[in-house]
Design a protein around this motif. Structure first.
Motif, PDB file in Angstrom:
ATOM      1  N   MET A   1       0.665  -1.101   0.011  1.00 32.22           N
ATOM      2  CA  MET A   1       0.068  -0.004   0.072  1.00 32.22           C
ATOM      3  C   MET A   1       0.886   1.125   0.049  1.00 32.22           C
ATOM      4  N   GLU A   2       0.599   2.164  -0.778  1.00 28.99           N
ATOM      5  CA  GLU A   2       1.327   3.555  -0.738  1.00 28.99           C
ATOM      6  C   GLU A   2       1.183   4.300   0.266  1.00 28.99           C
ATOM      7  N   ALA A   3       1.914   4.953   0.768  1.00 31.16           N
ATOM      8  CA  ALA A   3       1.917   6.044   1.765  1.00 31.16           C
ATOM      9  C   ALA A   3       1.385   7.428   1.108  1.00 31.16           C
ATOM     10  N   SER A   4       0.581   7.962   2.062  1.00 30.99           N
ATOM     11  CA  SER A   4       0.118   9.266   1.667  1.00 30.99           C
ATOM     12  C   SER A   4       1.208  10.380   1.728  1.00 30.99           C
ATOM     13  N   LEU A   5       1.000  11.384   0.841  1.00 31.31           N
ATOM     14  CA  LEU A   5       1.826  12.539   0.996  1.00 31.31           C
ATOM     15  C   LEU A   5       1.752  13.282   2.127  1.00 31.31           C
ATOM     16  N   GLY A   6       0.414  13.372   2.833  1.00 31.97           N
ATOM     17  CA  GLY A   6      -0.084  14.306   3.930  1.00 31.97           C
ATOM     18  C   GLY A   6       0.600  13.506   5.000  1.00 31.97           C
ATOM     19  N   ARG A   7       0.813  12.217   5.403  1.00 33.80           N
ATOM     20  CA  ARG A   7       1.185  11.418   6.319  1.00 33.80           C
ATOM     21  C   ARG A   7       2.873  11.553   6.202  1.00 33.80           C
ATOM     22  N   PHE A   8       3.483  11.591   5.003  1.00 35.55           N
ATOM     23  CA  PHE A   8       4.805  11.564   4.908  1.00 35.55           C
ATOM     24  C   PHE A   8       5.373  12.972   5.300  1.00 35.55           C
ATOM     25  N   LEU A   9       4.577  14.131   4.975  1.00 34.42           N
ATOM     26  CA  LEU A   9       5.134  15.457   5.345  1.00 34.42           C
ATOM     27  C   LEU A   9       4.927  15.765   6.834  1.00 34.42           C
ATOM     28  N   ALA A  10       3.675  15.108   7.419  1.00 36.77           N
ATOM     29  CA  ALA A  10       3.667  15.224   8.804  1.00 36.77           C
ATOM     30  C   ALA A  10       4.696  14.487   9.458  1.00 36.77           C
ATOM     31  N   ASP A  11       5.245  13.380   8.902  1.00 40.21           N
ATOM     32  CA  ASP A  11       6.293  12.685   9.713  1.00 40.21           C
ATOM     33  C   ASP A  11       7.434  13.320   9.793  1.00 40.21           C
ATOM     34  N   MET A  12       7.716  14.173   8.698  1.00 46.07           N
ATOM     35  CA  MET A  12       8.812  14.776   8.574  1.00 46.07           C
ATOM     36  C   MET A  12       8.958  16.080   9.690  1.00 46.07           C
ATOM     37  N   ALA A  13       7.717  16.529   9.775  1.00 47.28           N
ATOM     38  CA  ALA A  13       7.345  17.611  10.573  1.00 47.28           C
ATOM     39  C   ALA A  13       7.643  17.455  12.129  1.00 47.28           C
ATOM     40  N   LEU A  14       7.004  15.954  12.182  1.00 43.10           N
ATOM     41  CA  LEU A  14       6.981  15.722  13.974  1.00 43.10           C
ATOM     42  C   LEU A  14       8.145  14.776  14.122  1.00 43.10           C
ATOM     43  N   ASP A  15       8.844  14.278  13.356  1.00 45.64           N
ATOM     44  CA  ASP A  15      10.148  13.300  13.591  1.00 45.64           C
ATOM     45  C   ASP A  15      11.529  13.650  13.083  1.00 45.64           C
ATOM     46  N   PRO A  16      12.267  14.222  14.213  1.00 44.88           N
ATOM     47  CA  PRO A  16      13.478  14.582  13.554  1.00 44.88           C
ATOM     48  C   PRO A  16      14.365  13.525  13.017  1.00 44.88           C
ATOM     49  N   SER A  17      14.123  12.357  13.112  1.00 43.87           N
ATOM     50  CA  SER A  17      15.040  11.248  12.448  1.00 43.87           C
ATOM     51  C   SER A  17      14.427  11.261  10.999  1.00 43.87           C
ATOM     52  N   HIS A  18      13.414  11.425  10.907  1.00 44.57           N
ATOM     53  CA  HIS A  18      12.489  11.221   9.621  1.00 44.57           C
ATOM     54  C   HIS A  18      13.003  12.217   8.680  1.00 44.57           C
ATOM     55  N   LEU A  19      12.970  13.462   9.185  1.00 46.58           N
ATOM     56  CA  LEU A  19      13.725  14.890   8.443  1.00 46.58           C
ATOM     57  C   LEU A  19      15.143  14.578   8.065  1.00 46.58           C
ATOM     58  N   ALA A  20      15.878  13.990   9.052  1.00 42.41           N
ATOM     59  CA  ALA A  20      17.240  13.939   8.690  1.00 42.41           C
ATOM     60  C   ALA A  20      17.292  12.712   7.637  1.00 42.41           C
ATOM     61  N   ALA A  21      16.858  11.582   7.715  1.00 39.86           N
ATOM     62  CA  ALA A  21      16.804  10.730   6.656  1.00 39.86           C
ATOM     63  C   ALA A  21      16.500  11.395   5.199  1.00 39.86           C
ATOM     64  N   PHE A  22      15.373  12.196   5.320  1.00 36.40           N
ATOM     65  CA  PHE A  22      15.025  12.883   3.962  1.00 36.40           C
ATOM     66  C   PHE A  22      16.143  13.802   3.462  1.00 36.40           C
ATOM     67  N   LEU A  23      16.638  14.384   4.440  1.00 37.39           N
ATOM     68  CA  LEU A  23      17.912  15.352   4.048  1.00 37.39           C
ATOM     69  C   LEU A  23      19.158  14.751   3.462  1.00 37.39           C
ATOM     70  N   GLN A  24      19.417  13.329   4.115  1.00 35.69           N
ATOM     71  CA  GLN A  24      20.412  12.567   3.861  1.00 35.69           C
ATOM     72  C   GLN A  24      20.235  12.055   2.289  1.00 35.69           C
ATOM     73  N   ASP A  25      19.110  11.576   2.144  1.00 35.11           N
ATOM     74  CA  ASP A  25      18.868  10.601   0.982  1.00 35.11           C
ATOM     75  C   ASP A  25      17.293  10.594   0.608  1.00 35.11           C
ATOM     76  N   PRO A  26      16.855  11.515   0.020  1.00 34.64           N
ATOM     77  CA  PRO A  26      15.261  11.892  -0.058  1.00 34.64           C
ATOM     78  C   PRO A  26      14.659  10.710  -0.901  1.00 34.64           C
ATOM     79  N   ASP A  27      15.466  10.323  -1.948  1.00 34.54           N
ATOM     80  CA  ASP A  27      14.734   9.271  -2.909  1.00 34.54           C
ATOM     81  C   ASP A  27      14.886   7.841  -1.959  1.00 34.54           C
ATOM     82  N   GLU A  28      15.634   7.758  -1.186  1.00 32.72           N
ATOM     83  CA  GLU A  28      15.707   6.628  -0.534  1.00 32.72           C
ATOM     84  C   GLU A  28      14.663   6.576   0.706  1.00 32.72           C
TER      85      GLU A  28
END
Length: 76
Positions: A1-28
């Motif tokens: 099942m695909e993740a939703s964009l809203g959930r993805f963005l909320a996770d980045m806003a609320l979880d510093p490790s999620h944001l760090a992972a995005f900054l390190q390798d967004p595609d991954e």
């Protein structure tokens, strides 16, 4: 099942490790959380208006009342 964009963005806003992972390798991170291809393109655009439109239309939210969309409330 695909993740939703809203959930993805909320996770980045609320979880510093999620944001760090995005900054390190967004595609991954987008692949790991199973973000859909169209949503990946929206994120890669880095366009806040496009993200807001995506979240506040029939794809993700109330198209008939965009002023009630929390994303728009933050942007304005």
């Amino acid at each position: 099942m695909e993740a939703s964009l809203g959930r993805f963005l909320a996770d980045m806003a609320l979880d510093p490790s999620h944001l760090a992972a995005f900054l390190q390798d967004p595609d991954e991170l987008m692949k790991r959380v199973n973000l859909g291809e169209e949503e990946r393109l929206v994120v890669q655009s880095a366009n806040p208006a496009l993200m807001s439109d995506w979240l506040c239309t029939e794809r993700g939210g109330p198209a008939s009342a965009p002023w009630n969309c929390p994303v728009l409330a933050v942007l304005f």
